[in-house]
Design an enzyme around this catalytic site. Structure first.
Site, PDB file in Angstrom:
ATOM      1  N   ASP A 144       0.861  -1.179   0.000  1.00  0.00           N
ATOM      2  CA  ASP A 144       0.000   0.000   0.000  1.00  0.00           C
ATOM      3  C   ASP A 144       0.895   1.226   0.000  1.00  0.00           C
ATOM      4  O   ASP A 144       1.943   1.223   0.642  1.00  0.00           O
ATOM      5  CB  ASP A 144      -0.904   0.008   1.238  1.00  0.00           C
ATOM      6  CG  ASP A 144      -1.993  -1.060   1.182  1.00  0.00           C
ATOM      7  OD1 ASP A 144      -2.378  -1.450   0.070  1.00  0.00           O
ATOM      8  OD2 ASP A 144      -2.463  -1.470   2.253  1.00  0.00           O
ATOM      9  N   ASP A 158      -6.948  -1.654  -4.513  1.00  0.00           N
ATOM     10  CA  ASP A 158      -8.026  -1.305  -3.585  1.00  0.00           C
ATOM     11  C   ASP A 158      -8.988  -0.314  -4.226  1.00  0.00           C
ATOM     12  O   ASP A 158     -10.209  -0.431  -4.083  1.00  0.00           O
ATOM     13  CB  ASP A 158      -7.461  -0.699  -2.300  1.00  0.00           C
ATOM     14  CG  ASP A 158      -6.558  -1.651  -1.526  1.00  0.00           C
ATOM     15  OD1 ASP A 158      -6.732  -2.873  -1.658  1.00  0.00           O
ATOM     16  OD2 ASP A 158      -5.680  -1.159  -0.799  1.00  0.00           O
TER      17      ASP A 158
END
Length: 185
Positions: A144, A158
């Site tokens: 991330d 995501d």
């Protein structure tokens, strides 16, 4: 004919009735696969780039402290929830892929193809991390790197999953089914 039928070329609209089985055009598996490949490759490329250039470095300010790029390895779900359940999230991502493959057999709606393609590309992107990133074996940490202020750090997979899910909610409320039919209940 409703606006949704005109926009999507659903069964029973215009020339669709002339086609075999009453379906105009045919299945939209190609569109689903193109969208999925685009989302997956964009996610994979961005992760390769940020790991190579940003990991083990200070965060980069994109818009001051409002938006930064900061690499973290997330073994859990959103907001780092369930870090001890990495294998469960791997199984869930695999199940999502199987469900999309089953739905694709009867997919005649372009908007549904786009939505499912986003879900598929995002699920594959995060599943790739869980399978192949350290420590590997269904327990890898998802990369991330998009870090808005006062929010969870996330990635492009995501984003694709959230956009695909949001589009599915809209299509469902509008009464459009994956097979291209429109219902009014």
């Amino acid at each position: 004919m409703t606006e949704a039928e005109q926009t999507t070329g659903t069964p029973g609209s215009g020339a669709a009735a002339d086609a075999p089985g009453g379906v105009k055009g045919g299945r939209r598996i190609g569109a689903l696969l193109v969208v999925a490949a685009f989302a997956y490759l964009l996610d994979l490329g961005s992760k390769l780039l940020v790991v190579a250039k940003l990991e083990h470095h200070d965060a980069i300010e994109v818009f001051g402290t409002w938006l930064q790029f900061e690499v973290i390895r997330n073994r859990g779900a959103a907001f780092g929830i369930g870090e001890a359940m990495t294998i469960v999230f791997t199984v869930i991502a695999s199940a999502v892929i199987v469900v999309i493959a089953r739905i694709a057999r009867k997919l005649y709606s372009l908007p549904w193809a786009i939505a499912l393609g986003l879900l598929l590309g995002g699920a594959l992107g995060n599943l790739t991390d869980r399978l192949f990133r350290s420590p590997g074996g269904f327990q890898g940490g998802v990369v991330d790197f998009i870090a808005p202020a006062h929010f969870a750090v996330f990635n492009l997979a995501d984003s694709a999953i959230v956009c695909g899910g949001f589009l599915i909610v809209i299509l469902s409320f509008r009464g459009l089914d994956p097979d291209g039919t429109v219902h009014t209940d």
